[in-house]
Design a protein around this motif. Structure first.
Motif, PDB file in Angstrom:
ATOM      1  N   PHE A 112      -1.832  -5.247  -4.573  1.00  0.00           N
ATOM      2  CA  PHE A 112      -0.488  -5.074  -4.030  1.00  0.00           C
ATOM      3  C   PHE A 112       0.347  -6.342  -4.117  1.00  0.00           C
ATOM      4  O   PHE A 112       1.559  -6.288  -4.159  1.00  0.00           O
ATOM      5  CB  PHE A 112      -0.565  -4.667  -2.555  1.00  0.00           C
ATOM      6  CG  PHE A 112      -0.689  -3.193  -2.382  1.00  0.00           C
ATOM      7  CD1 PHE A 112       0.442  -2.426  -2.186  1.00  0.00           C
ATOM      8  CD2 PHE A 112      -1.919  -2.570  -2.434  1.00  0.00           C
ATOM      9  CE1 PHE A 112       0.348  -1.056  -2.041  1.00  0.00           C
ATOM     10  CE2 PHE A 112      -2.032  -1.205  -2.281  1.00  0.00           C
ATOM     11  CZ  PHE A 112      -0.900  -0.443  -2.087  1.00  0.00           C
ATOM     12  N   SER A 198      -5.175   2.843  -2.267  1.00  0.00           N
ATOM     13  CA  SER A 198      -3.996   3.653  -1.973  1.00  0.00           C
ATOM     14  C   SER A 198      -3.229   4.017  -3.239  1.00  0.00           C
ATOM     15  O   SER A 198      -3.806   4.610  -4.145  1.00  0.00           O
ATOM     16  CB  SER A 198      -3.123   2.902  -0.968  1.00  0.00           C
ATOM     17  OG  SER A 198      -2.329   3.818  -0.283  1.00  0.00           O
ATOM     18  N   LYS A 202      -4.950   5.520  -6.793  1.00  0.00           N
ATOM     19  CA  LYS A 202      -4.518   6.566  -7.730  1.00  0.00           C
ATOM     20  C   LYS A 202      -4.475   5.953  -9.139  1.00  0.00           C
ATOM     21  O   LYS A 202      -4.898   6.553 -10.127  1.00  0.00           O
ATOM     22  CB  LYS A 202      -3.111   7.076  -7.376  1.00  0.00           C
ATOM     23  CG  LYS A 202      -2.864   7.419  -5.899  1.00  0.00           C
ATOM     24  CD  LYS A 202      -1.433   7.898  -5.653  1.00  0.00           C
ATOM     25  CE  LYS A 202      -0.860   7.627  -4.268  1.00  0.00           C
ATOM     26  NZ  LYS A 202      -1.400   8.297  -3.139  1.00  0.00           N
ATOM     27  N   GLU A 236      -0.204  13.830   3.757  1.00  0.00           N
ATOM     28  CA  GLU A 236       0.803  13.792   2.688  1.00  0.00           C
ATOM     29  C   GLU A 236       0.603  14.924   1.677  1.00  0.00           C
ATOM     30  O   GLU A 236      -0.531  15.241   1.310  1.00  0.00           O
ATOM     31  CB  GLU A 236       0.693  12.441   1.973  1.00  0.00           C
ATOM     32  CG  GLU A 236       1.827  12.163   1.022  1.00  0.00           C
ATOM     33  CD  GLU A 236       1.749  10.738   0.461  1.00  0.00           C
ATOM     34  OE1 GLU A 236       0.623  10.235   0.259  1.00  0.00           O
ATOM     35  OE2 GLU A 236       2.804  10.133   0.240  1.00  0.00           O
ATOM     36  N   ARG A 244       9.623  10.273  -1.621  1.00  0.00           N
ATOM     37  CA  ARG A 244       9.642   8.815  -1.441  1.00  0.00           C
ATOM     38  C   ARG A 244       9.361   8.042  -2.718  1.00  0.00           C
ATOM     39  O   ARG A 244       9.879   6.950  -2.929  1.00  0.00           O
ATOM     40  CB  ARG A 244       8.603   8.417  -0.375  1.00  0.00           C
ATOM     41  CG  ARG A 244       9.000   8.843   1.020  1.00  0.00           C
ATOM     42  CD  ARG A 244       7.896   8.552   2.008  1.00  0.00           C
ATOM     43  NE  ARG A 244       7.661   7.130   2.230  1.00  0.00           N
ATOM     44  CZ  ARG A 244       6.522   6.639   2.746  1.00  0.00           C
ATOM     45  NH1 ARG A 244       5.526   7.450   3.044  1.00  0.00           N
ATOM     46  NH2 ARG A 244       6.394   5.360   2.942  1.00  0.00           N
ATOM     47  N   TRP A 292      -3.431  10.688   6.668  1.00  0.00           N
ATOM     48  CA  TRP A 292      -2.358  10.825   5.675  1.00  0.00           C
ATOM     49  C   TRP A 292      -2.974  11.027   4.283  1.00  0.00           C
ATOM     50  O   TRP A 292      -2.509  11.836   3.493  1.00  0.00           O
ATOM     51  CB  TRP A 292      -1.481   9.572   5.725  1.00  0.00           C
ATOM     52  CG  TRP A 292      -0.222   9.594   4.924  1.00  0.00           C
ATOM     53  CD1 TRP A 292       0.125   8.730   3.917  1.00  0.00           C
ATOM     54  CD2 TRP A 292       0.902  10.489   5.067  1.00  0.00           C
ATOM     55  NE1 TRP A 292       1.377   9.036   3.431  1.00  0.00           N
ATOM     56  CE2 TRP A 292       1.878  10.115   4.123  1.00  0.00           C
ATOM     57  CE3 TRP A 292       1.169  11.577   5.910  1.00  0.00           C
ATOM     58  CZ2 TRP A 292       3.100  10.776   3.981  1.00  0.00           C
ATOM     59  CZ3 TRP A 292       2.384  12.238   5.760  1.00  0.00           C
ATOM     60  CH2 TRP A 292       3.329  11.834   4.814  1.00  0.00           C
ATOM     61  N   HIS A 344      -6.419   2.859   7.112  1.00  0.00           N
ATOM     62  CA  HIS A 344      -6.092   2.762   5.691  1.00  0.00           C
ATOM     63  C   HIS A 344      -6.084   1.293   5.248  1.00  0.00           C
ATOM     64  O   HIS A 344      -5.154   0.549   5.543  1.00  0.00           O
ATOM     65  CB  HIS A 344      -4.677   3.364   5.569  1.00  0.00           C
ATOM     66  CG  HIS A 344      -4.172   3.540   4.194  1.00  0.00           C
ATOM     67  ND1 HIS A 344      -4.672   4.473   3.322  1.00  0.00           N
ATOM     68  CD2 HIS A 344      -3.157   2.926   3.526  1.00  0.00           C
ATOM     69  CE1 HIS A 344      -4.007   4.427   2.189  1.00  0.00           C
ATOM     70  NE2 HIS A 344      -3.090   3.487   2.280  1.00  0.00           N
TER      71      HIS A 344
HETATM   72  C1  GTR Z   1       2.047   5.698   1.325  1.00  0.00           C
HETATM   73  C2  GTR Z   1       1.956   6.835   0.366  1.00  0.00           C
HETATM   74  C3  GTR Z   1       0.543   7.057  -0.001  1.00  0.00           C
HETATM   75  C4  GTR Z   1      -0.145   5.777  -0.363  1.00  0.00           C
HETATM   76  C5  GTR Z   1       0.339   4.580   0.421  1.00  0.00           C
HETATM   77  C6  GTR Z   1       0.035   3.214  -0.158  1.00  0.00           C
HETATM   78  O1  GTR Z   1       3.249   5.513   1.906  1.00  0.00           O
HETATM   79  O2  GTR Z   1       2.517   7.941   0.993  1.00  0.00           O
HETATM   80  O3  GTR Z   1       0.432   8.019  -1.012  1.00  0.00           O
HETATM   81  O4  GTR Z   1      -0.076   5.554  -1.717  1.00  0.00           O
HETATM   82  O5  GTR Z   1       1.700   4.575   0.593  1.00  0.00           O
HETATM   83  O6  GTR Z   1       0.035   3.014  -1.368  1.00  0.00           O
HETATM   84  O7  GTR Z   1      -0.158   2.316   0.651  1.00  0.00           O
END
Ligand code: GTR
Length: 360
Positions: A112, A198, A202, A236, A244, A292, A344
């Motif tokens: 990230f 997250s 994916k 989700e 989003r 989520w 998460h």
């Molecule tokens: C959230 C999104 C998720 C996930 C997450 C992330 O807001 O809805 O699908 O990907 O972000 O990447 O932290």
């Protein structure tokens, strides 16, 4: 119990070719291409093709982790479809124990933020090399297609209906980082993984599905449009994620994300994505409080995809006939899964278990 829960999800068949022919080991590769094709057309967009050799330059290097590793900054340059090239940096930590005589496992870690937390010294102590790639060095995590790698795949910021979204660009970049790692003789090419958390979980799955040189694929809390079944998923759903983050996907994704019903009528579900990794090694992990993402739908997706491994004559997902809880870990097959208490996050607990799996 698990079979009953799976039947209730009414998933599209995995082990039948589009023309109805049963899938076996012999036609598995053709089926794998079909799975990727529908995911490319409707969800992530076409996975970029390499248009030439990836090249690299080590721009700095020094000791790290108390002198037990070398850490370098490397610039990766990739030819682009418009004839230009694109360069992005990665940070690579190589334990001193990894040598040409004793090659060791390695991860491409899609992160990230530049040097986002990971238990670096612990990975070094486990003899694991990590090449960390920051998503924003490749493409901004925003709905623009004019800058960085995205600029080379759009015309004036507009994309064709099946042009890749950002997930596909990050995944493609991970595959280019792999080009570099595979050039290092201290990396064991039988143990090279891709990992992300997250949205980047994916991404890791999509990278691993497309690039078969990744021997191990790790999804941490990837949830919707990652490792979780879409049909009857909690938390989700496709409409929510596409409101989003429409730019993670291709434009065609809009056709199946207007309503939950649209997404439940899509000609695929996420077990196609997991199955596209078969017969290589796959690891999916969830966190209990991460509703989520939906741990149950992630677990069931592993169970649904398992038959792709079995058709290839190898063990798929070995699990009990119940839902996971607490600190459960099921890692005896080629599809592994764990859950842990908490939220998460890509935690030390998760990393240590991924290290075990890739070193195993
Ligand atoms: C959230 C999104 C998720 C996930 C997450 C992330 O807001 O809805 O699908 O990907 O972000 O990447 O932290």
């Amino acid at each position: 119990m698990i079979q009953k829960l799976l039947d209730e999800r009414k998933l599209p068949a995995l082990m039948k070719m589009n023309d109805g022919t049963p899938v076996t080991k012999e036609n598995w590769e053709a089926r794998r291409r079909e799975l990727i094709d529908v995911l490319e057309t409707m969800e992530y967009g076409r996975f970029p093709k390499k248009c030439g050799e990836t090249t690299w330059k080590v721009v700095s290097a020094g000791e790290s982790s108390a002198g037990k590793a070398t850490k370098s900054r490397v610039e990766i340059t990739v030819p682009m479809p418009d004839g230009e090239s694109f360069t992005f940096p990665v940070t690579v930590s190589i334990p001193n124990t990894a040598t040409a005589d004793a090659p060791k496992p390695a991860f491409v870690y899609i992160s990230f933020a530049f040097l986002w937390y990971y238990p670096e010294e612990e990975l070094v102590d486990n003899d694991v090399t990590v090449a960390e790639m920051w998503m924003n060095d490749v493409a901004w995590d925003t709905d623009e297609h004019l800058e960085k790698m995205a600029a080379h795949f759009s015309k004036d910021g507009q994309r064709a209906p099946d042009t890749t979204g950002k997930i596909g660009l990050w995944a493609f970049a991970a595959s280019c980082v792999l080009d570099y790692l595979l050039s290092l003789d201290c990396v064991d090419r039988n143990r090279v993984g891709v990992i992300g958390h997250s949205r980047l979980g994916k991404t890791a799955l999509w990278a691993g599905a497309n690039d078969e040189r990744f021997t191990h694929v790790f999804s941490n809390d990837s949830g919707c449009s990652g490792a979780a079944i879409t049909r009857q998923k909690v938390g989700e759903d496709f409409p929510a994620i596409c409101r989003r983050f429409p730019y993670w996907f291709c434009e065609n994704m809009k056709e199946i994300s207007g309503t939950v019903e649209d997404s439940e009528n899509a000609p695929f579900d996420q077990h196609y994505l997991l199955a596209a990794v078969a017969p290589r090694k796959l690891y999916v992990a969830s966190a209990e409080k991460d509703q989520w993402a939906d741990p149950v739908s992630e677990y069931l997706c592993c169970a649904a995809a398992s038959e792709a491994w079995e058709a290839n004559g190898v063990t798929g997902f070995v699990h009990p006939d119940r839902l996971p809880e607490g600190w459960d870990r099921f890692a005896d097959g080629n599809v592994a899964y764990h859950i842990r208490p908490g939220t998460h996050y890509l935690s030390r607990h998760d990393w240590v278990r991924y290290c075990d799996f890739i070193s195993g």
